[in-house]
Motif scaffolding. Structure first.
Motif, PDB file in Angstrom:
ATOM      1  N   TRP A 114       0.789  -1.378   0.116  1.00  0.00           N
ATOM      2  CA  TRP A 114      -0.001  -0.058  -0.064  1.00  0.00           C
ATOM      3  C   TRP A 114       1.032   1.276   0.104  1.00  0.00           C
ATOM      4  CZ3 TRP A 114      -1.760   4.431   2.052  1.00  0.00           C
ATOM      5  CH2 TRP A 114      -3.086   5.090   1.769  1.00  0.00           C
ATOM      6  N   PHE A 115       1.706   1.241   0.890  1.00  0.00           N
ATOM      7  CA  PHE A 115       2.877   2.396   0.708  1.00  0.00           C
ATOM      8  C   PHE A 115       3.550   2.641  -0.292  1.00  0.00           C
ATOM      9  CE2 PHE A 115       1.099   2.911   5.195  1.00  0.00           C
ATOM     10  CZ  PHE A 115       1.265   4.227   5.374  1.00  0.00           C
ATOM     11  N   LEU A 116       3.791   1.450  -0.820  1.00  0.00           N
ATOM     12  CA  LEU A 116       4.701   1.597  -1.967  1.00  0.00           C
ATOM     13  C   LEU A 116       4.013   2.397  -3.108  1.00  0.00           C
ATOM     14  CD1 LEU A 116       7.409  -0.025  -3.089  1.00  0.00           C
ATOM     15  CD2 LEU A 116       5.889  -1.518  -4.277  1.00  0.00           C
ATOM     16  N   LEU A 117       2.654   1.758  -3.252  1.00  0.00           N
ATOM     17  CA  LEU A 117       1.987   2.510  -4.286  1.00  0.00           C
ATOM     18  C   LEU A 117       1.618   4.154  -3.934  1.00  0.00           C
ATOM     19  CD1 LEU A 117      -0.743  -0.280  -5.019  1.00  0.00           C
ATOM     20  CD2 LEU A 117       0.967   0.387  -6.412  1.00  0.00           C
ATOM     21  N   PHE A 118       1.245   4.193  -2.726  1.00  0.00           N
ATOM     22  CA  PHE A 118       1.157   5.447  -2.335  1.00  0.00           C
ATOM     23  C   PHE A 118       2.092   6.462  -2.519  1.00  0.00           C
ATOM     24  CE2 PHE A 118       1.060   8.488   1.417  1.00  0.00           C
ATOM     25  CZ  PHE A 118      -0.033   9.427   0.979  1.00  0.00           C
ATOM     26  N   ILE A 119       3.528   6.070  -2.100  1.00  0.00           N
ATOM     27  CA  ILE A 119       4.608   6.951  -2.080  1.00  0.00           C
ATOM     28  C   ILE A 119       4.967   7.187  -3.527  1.00  0.00           C
ATOM     29  CG2 ILE A 119       7.151   7.237  -1.430  1.00  0.00           C
ATOM     30  CD1 ILE A 119       6.100   6.695   1.066  1.00  0.00           C
ATOM     31  N   GLY A 120       4.961   5.822  -4.346  1.00  0.00           N
ATOM     32  CA  GLY A 120       5.307   5.931  -5.888  1.00  0.00           C
ATOM     33  C   GLY A 120       4.477   6.945  -6.642  1.00  0.00           C
TER      34      GLY A 120
END
Lengths: 217, 139
Positions: A114-120
């Motif tokens: 989730w955070f990977l997608l969010f930050i990316g």
């Protein structure tokens, strides 16, 4: 004449209709019966015997995908019941997905993704803004409309940022749990298409009946 | 002299045609207009939408070549900004879809049922990233 007609009625073969299911899930070491594999239409005398007809036993050697071809099913039925005629309707094979353990996604992994997608996603939009000099464009637009010059045209940029999220939601046809209309979203269709292609691939490649190579004897 | 002018006009036209065709090709690949007609059930109005895109492109070109200034109230910018954002957001969403990111991701880590929450990560990432950029990142 009359007796011959009667005779032909007497020996008329009973027709059984089977429709192979597209994809089923089974655990390892399960026995696969005809009722798991296909929908069957037959008269009551055959129905219970057919339903409990054993077609395959999943062993440890099997991989996680097994393809049962309809020819195998028909062969077993006709060898078991000599007098019936089998009619196949629908798909020619069933994909059995062997589920070894119920796959449960761990929460930390999910949060990580989730955070990977969010930050990316956040960083790529910043890169995009810089790439197309959006700040300069916004400043010029502000000057064009109001006749005043500003360093940060936030009056334009904050609605823009909210609209950005809104546009994505509109495209994917979802406002959280609520749908904008009844149609499936493009994402769901994409996932479906991907699964279809995978199924098509395993039907061709895992089914020993549908490919004949030179070294097969 | 006249030949020079004619040549310039020709080059300008050729340039414009190429860029315009490219822009339409880009819109077609992303399929935003079909998507919007599907959502609003207005497939019959599709030609009007095509003209909206054409006139939008022409207006934008004229505005940035001529640089006119008006003395209009600034709240109009809020409306423009929102429309601009929705458009770019749809482009971004269409891009993720064209690239097949989600089906692969969902299959690899087995989260077919939680696609929506993952999608929200993208949506909030875009909103927060954009706000951060405009408010703090630019000196």
């Amino acid at each position: 004449m009359k007796t011959r007609l009667l005779g032909s009625v007497k020996f008329m073969a009973e027709t059984i209709y089977i429709r192979m299911r597209h994809r089923i899930q089974k655990k390892s070491n399960d026995v696969i019966y005809l009722r798991d594999l296909a929908q069957v239409i037959a008269s009551d005398t055959y129905m219970s015997k057919l339903n409990n007809l054993c077609l395959y036993h999943i062993t440890e050697q099997d991989k996680n995908i097994i393809i049962i071809d309809s020819t195998r099913v028909i062969r077993i039925i006709t060898s078991e019941f000599k007098e019936v005629e089998v009619q196949l309707i629908g798909p020619a094979q069933t994909i059995i997905e062997v589920v070894f353990k119920k796959k449960k996604l761990s929460l930390p992994l999910f949060i990580l993704v989730w955070f990977l997608l969010f930050i990316g996603s956040g960083l790529t939009i910043m890169n995009f803004h810089e790439d197309v000099s959006m700040q300069a464009v916004h400043q010029r637009l502000y000057t064009m409309i109001t006749g005043k010059e500003v360093e940060k045209p936030l009056m334009f940029q904050i609605p823009y940022s909210i609209g950005l999220g809104l546009g994505m939601v509109i495209f994917f046809n979802h406002v959280f749990k609520k749908r904008l209309n009844e149609e499936p979203s493009p994402l769901e269709v994409e996932v479906f298409n991907y699964q279809q292609s995978l199924d098509q691939y395993v039907i061709m490649h895992e089914n020993k009946e549908s490919m004949k190579n030179l070294d097969d004897h | 002299m006249i030949i020079n002018i004619l040549f310039i006009i020709f080059v300008g036209m050729a340039w414009g045609i190429t860029v315009g065709a490219g822009y339409v090709a880009f819109l077609t690949v992303f399929g935003i207009i079909p998507r919007l007609t599907q959502l609003t059930k207005t497939v019959s109005k599709i030609h009007a939408y095509e003209w909206a895109a054409v006139f939008g492109a022409i207006t934008g070109t004229l505005a940035f070549l001529q640089q006119p200034t008006f003395a209009l109230p600034s709240f109009l910018l809020t409306v423009l900004g929102l429309a601009d954002g929705i458009y770019v957001g749809m482009l971004a969403a269409a891009l993720t879809e064209v690239l097949d990111v989600f089906p692969l991701l969902a299959k690899r880590i087995g989260i077919d049922d939680r696609l929506l929450i993952l999608m929200m990560a993208l949506v909030f990432g875009k909103i927060i990233g954009s706000l951060f950029h405009w408010i703090y990142f630019i000196p």
